[in-house]
Design a protein around this motif. Structure first.
Motif, PDB file in Angstrom:
ATOM      1  N   ASP A 107       0.865 -62.434  23.416  1.00 30.38           N
ATOM      2  CA  ASP A 107       0.942 -62.488  21.897  1.00 30.38           C
ATOM      3  C   ASP A 107       2.091 -61.352  21.344  1.00 30.38           C
ATOM      4  OD1 ASP A 107      -0.193 -63.054  19.315  1.00 30.38           O
ATOM      5  OD2 ASP A 107      -1.103 -60.977  19.183  1.00 30.38           O
ATOM      6  N   TYR A 108       2.188 -60.395  21.960  1.00 37.60           N
ATOM      7  CA  TYR A 108       3.160 -59.415  21.591  1.00 37.60           C
ATOM      8  C   TYR A 108       4.592 -59.895  21.788  1.00 37.60           C
ATOM      9  CZ  TYR A 108       6.348 -55.379  22.445  1.00 37.60           C
ATOM     10  OH  TYR A 108       7.325 -54.589  22.359  1.00 37.60           O
TER      11      TYR A 108
ATOM     12  N   ASP B  68     -12.121 -55.471  21.462  1.00 37.90           N
ATOM     13  CA  ASP B  68     -10.371 -55.146  21.283  1.00 37.90           C
ATOM     14  C   ASP B  68      -9.409 -56.190  20.850  1.00 37.90           C
ATOM     15  OD1 ASP B  68     -11.002 -52.453  22.276  1.00 37.90           O
ATOM     16  OD2 ASP B  68     -10.334 -52.880  24.286  1.00 37.90           O
ATOM     17  N   VAL B  69      -9.833 -57.379  21.101  1.00 32.78           N
ATOM     18  CA  VAL B  69      -9.022 -58.464  20.848  1.00 32.78           C
ATOM     19  C   VAL B  69      -8.896 -58.462  19.081  1.00 32.78           C
ATOM     20  CG1 VAL B  69     -10.547 -60.249  20.631  1.00 32.78           C
ATOM     21  CG2 VAL B  69      -8.354 -60.596  21.767  1.00 32.78           C
ATOM     22  N   SER B  70      -7.616 -58.875  18.617  1.00 31.46           N
ATOM     23  CA  SER B  70      -7.531 -58.964  17.052  1.00 31.46           C
ATOM     24  C   SER B  70      -8.262 -59.834  16.598  1.00 31.46           C
ATOM     25  CB  SER B  70      -5.754 -58.944  16.966  1.00 31.46           C
ATOM     26  OG  SER B  70      -5.395 -60.147  17.168  1.00 31.46           O
ATOM     27  N   ASP B  71      -8.420 -59.902  15.314  1.00 30.44           N
ATOM     28  CA  ASP B  71      -8.980 -60.868  14.460  1.00 30.44           C
ATOM     29  C   ASP B  71      -8.321 -62.168  14.473  1.00 30.44           C
ATOM     30  OD1 ASP B  71     -10.998 -59.366  13.587  1.00 30.44           O
ATOM     31  OD2 ASP B  71     -10.289 -59.262  11.550  1.00 30.44           O
ATOM     32  N   ASP B  72      -7.084 -62.145  14.521  1.00 27.51           N
ATOM     33  CA  ASP B  72      -6.189 -63.172  14.664  1.00 27.51           C
ATOM     34  C   ASP B  72      -6.283 -63.940  16.047  1.00 27.51           C
ATOM     35  OD1 ASP B  72      -4.982 -62.821  12.188  1.00 27.51           O
ATOM     36  OD2 ASP B  72      -3.053 -62.239  12.833  1.00 27.51           O
TER      37      ASP B  72
ATOM     38  N   MET C 248      -2.824 -59.985  25.345  1.00 23.32           N
ATOM     39  CA  MET C 248      -2.191 -59.107  24.362  1.00 23.32           C
ATOM     40  C   MET C 248      -0.475 -59.108  24.854  1.00 23.32           C
ATOM     41  SD  MET C 248      -4.136 -57.322  22.575  1.00 23.32           S
ATOM     42  CE  MET C 248      -5.454 -58.050  22.174  1.00 23.32           C
TER      43      MET C 248
ATOM     44  N   ARG D 104     -19.031 -59.375  13.262  1.00 26.01           N
ATOM     45  CA  ARG D 104     -17.699 -59.887  13.179  1.00 26.01           C
ATOM     46  C   ARG D 104     -17.217 -61.430  13.522  1.00 26.01           C
ATOM     47  NH1 ARG D 104     -13.355 -58.214  17.607  1.00 26.01           N
ATOM     48  NH2 ARG D 104     -11.282 -58.955  16.268  1.00 26.01           N
TER      49      ARG D 104
END
Lengths: 163, 421
Positions: free
Chosen positions: A109-110, B40-44, A106, B68
């Motif tokens: 990525d951010y 929680d991890v995004s699709d991207d 996270m 998903r």
């Protein structure tokens, strides 16, 4: 700012402030391994203090640790650097648990740390590789939410991949 | 405390304290995340993870983990395949050696699941060799030795019953696709991995496709085209076919997507200046192949006076067909080496080029009375046993025609053809 009066041989120091108030003083060359910070620095009149409200100090520290290693190794003109980086990357992700991995990913990525995102997604992929579907569900606590018969249909339609 | 010490301390802390709930006040949040990483991890990011799986087989298997994952792969499958291939191509470019794609050498012949042949001159198309990481072909029965596996699945050939279908013949290969003919008028393109197949429109005048679109183009060949032991090959949308009767006289290049006139689509490529003539250019001393997507020509002969084999390999530089003139084609001599015999009774016949490694060549090797297939690696100056020589071939060594299948990360999909069954 004191840094403005120093000679060009001294690198600029940036202050990064995490969501929990923990601050890190890092060389510009290290912090700009992160795309987001590089963009901020490149903007005219940027300040030396950068607030990062989405990243916890614990993980920002780890991200910067990674940046520092890579920035240092890249400045040496030694040919074995690639090997050193690879070895060090391997060490870095070796014992990460899912939780740390998630927060690091996270944060990377951010902060647009492309290389670090690459390293971490590669690590997650390596945790998936070679496992059975059921083992993946177990490892990542994923519940199968297919309708009855749907999973069988996927298998049937792509039977070559399931042999 | 200096900065690096602080960083080190923080990172140690990060690793040791996670999940135990104390520390910087995010323990509860962290504990929850431990069990919900994937949700929680995004699709991207999940997409980034899935494209890092080694092959299509793994991706498709894991798309059955949950809805998903399935929809990330299948909702826009072309986009997924594009990203997947892009990632793997990039990685292959960066990592160099060791990034070879799996491949199979096939002996050209009839397509047969059982391996039985109707006539004595019909040799079944057989698996000759795959490196270990290719697990595409499996023995059709346990009694068959692993080195002589057949194309082991029955494709669904639509043939009117009750007469038994004729033995389909495998004519040529391109990447992971085979061109199979039930008769001169019934030609199929099939992917032996996914078992997809499509009947080519009738009458067929095309042998390869790269774009997924089907064009019909007839062309009158300026020369005689018959070379059973040396299959045509395709590279960058162009088909290359050797010509000549007993001697290798040249190559015809056919680009079905270029121009409107036959003269634009078809041209002759003259042979390189270093190409050995006379007794050296007998058909069985020359092979065409595609190595990492580029056309290569290879000549191999025994120099009796000097007591060594001569191996020459060229790469075609001018693949664009920019000019229709035959003299403009330019070849780059990539190898010109002498191979010593290990034994006075040893003879070698070049049978194929390694599709992924330009320094490796496959040979039929005869030492004394023993025959086998070996490879020679120019970097290592070494012959290496590959597999046994197919028993059914007899002593006509030149009838051995080798086709190559190279499996991309994602199998080539065959478009459904309109107006065909």
């Amino acid at each position: 700012m004191s840094s403005s009066s120093t000679t060009t041989t001294t690198t600029r120091l940036l202050m990064l402030k995490a969501s929990d108030g923990v601050t890190f003083e890092v060389e510009e060359a290290v912090a700009t391994k992160l795309g987001a910070i590089n963009n901020m620095v490149e903007e005219e009149g940027s300040e030396d203090l950068i607030c990062l409200p989405n990243v916890n100090g614990k993980f920002l520290g780890m991200v910067l640790e990674w940046c520092k290693k890579h920035a240092n190794n890249n400045t040496n003109s030694d040919k074995g650097n690639d090997e050193v980086n690879k070895w060090w990357d391997k060490e870095f992700v070796m014992d990460l648990d899912q939780n740390t991995l998630y927060h690091l990913l996270m944060a990377a990525d951010y902060l647009s740390g492309t290389e670090l995102v690459d390293l971490l997604t590669e690590k997650v992929a390596s945790m998936i590789r070679g496992k059975k579907v059921e083992e993946i569900r177990e490892t990542f606590k994923i519940k199968s939410d297919f309708l009855p018969g749907q999973e069988e249909e996927i298998r049937k339609k792509n039977s070559w991949a399931f042999e | 405390m200096d900065e690096s010490q602080r960083l080190r301390r923080l990172s140690k802390k990060g690793r040791s304290e996670l999940g135990d709930g104390d520390g910087d006040g995010d323990g509860g949040e962290a504990a929850a995340a431990a069990s919900t990483f994937m949700s929680d991890v995004s699709d991207d990011l999940l997409l980034e993870i899935l494209i890092r799986l080694p092959d299509a087989r793994a991706v498709i298997q894991f798309s059955s983990v949950c809805n998903r994952w399935f929809s990330l792969v299948s909702r826009s499958v072309l986009y997924f395949i594009h990203e997947f291939n892009h990632h793997h191509r990039r990685r292959r470019r960066l990592s160099g050696p060791g990034s070879e794609l799996p491949y199979t050498l096939l002996r050209r012949g009839t397509y047969s699941a059982s391996g039985s042949s109707l006539c004595s001159h019909d040799t079944p198309c057989r698996h000759l060799f795959s490196p270990d990481k290719s697990k595409i072909f499996r023995p059709s029965s346990l009694s068959v030795p692993s080195s002589s596996r057949y194309l082991d699945h029955n494709l669904d050939w639509p043939w009117p019953s009750p007469s038994p279908p004729p033995q389909p013949r495998v004519f040529s290969s391109f990447d992971d696709l085979l061109l199979v003919g039930l008769s001169r008028r019934k030609l199929y393109v099939c992917n032996p991995v996914t078992r997809q197949q499509a009947l080519l429109p009738d009458p067929p005048a095309h042998e390869h496709t790269q774009t997924g679109q089907w064009n019909e183009s007839r062309f009158r060949s300026p020369v005689r085209l018959y070379f059973w032991h040396c299959a045509p090959v395709g590279s960058h949308g162009i088909m290359y076919r050797p010509f000549g009767e007993n001697n290798f006289e040249g190559i015809v290049a056919f680009d079905p997507f270029k121009g409107a006139a036959d003269s634009q689509r078809c041209r002759l490529i003259s042979l390189p200046v270093e190409f050995g003539r006379g007794w050296r250019d007998k058909c069985n001393r020359v092979r065409l192949g595609v190595v990492r997507g580029r056309l290569r020509l290879c000549q191999f002969y025994w120099d009796k006076k000097a007591d060594y084999f001569v191996l020459k390999a060229w790469e075609l530089l001018d693949a664009t067909m920019s000019s229709s003139s035959s003299s403009s084609s330019s070849w780059n001599l990539v190898h010109h080496v002498r191979l010593r015999r290990r034994d006075e009774t040893m003879s070698l016949f070049l049978i194929a080029l390694h599709p992924e490694d330009g320094d490796v060549f496959f040979f039929t090797r005869i030492v004394g009375g023993d025959r086998d297939i070996c490879q020679y690696n120019i970097r290592r100056y070494d012959y290496e046993y590959v597999c046994e020589f197919p028993k059914s071939i007899g002593y006509d060594l030149h009838s051995l025609c080798i086709l190559t299948l190279v499996y991309p990360w994602w199998p080539t999909t065959i478009p459904v053809l309109l107006g065909t069954n």
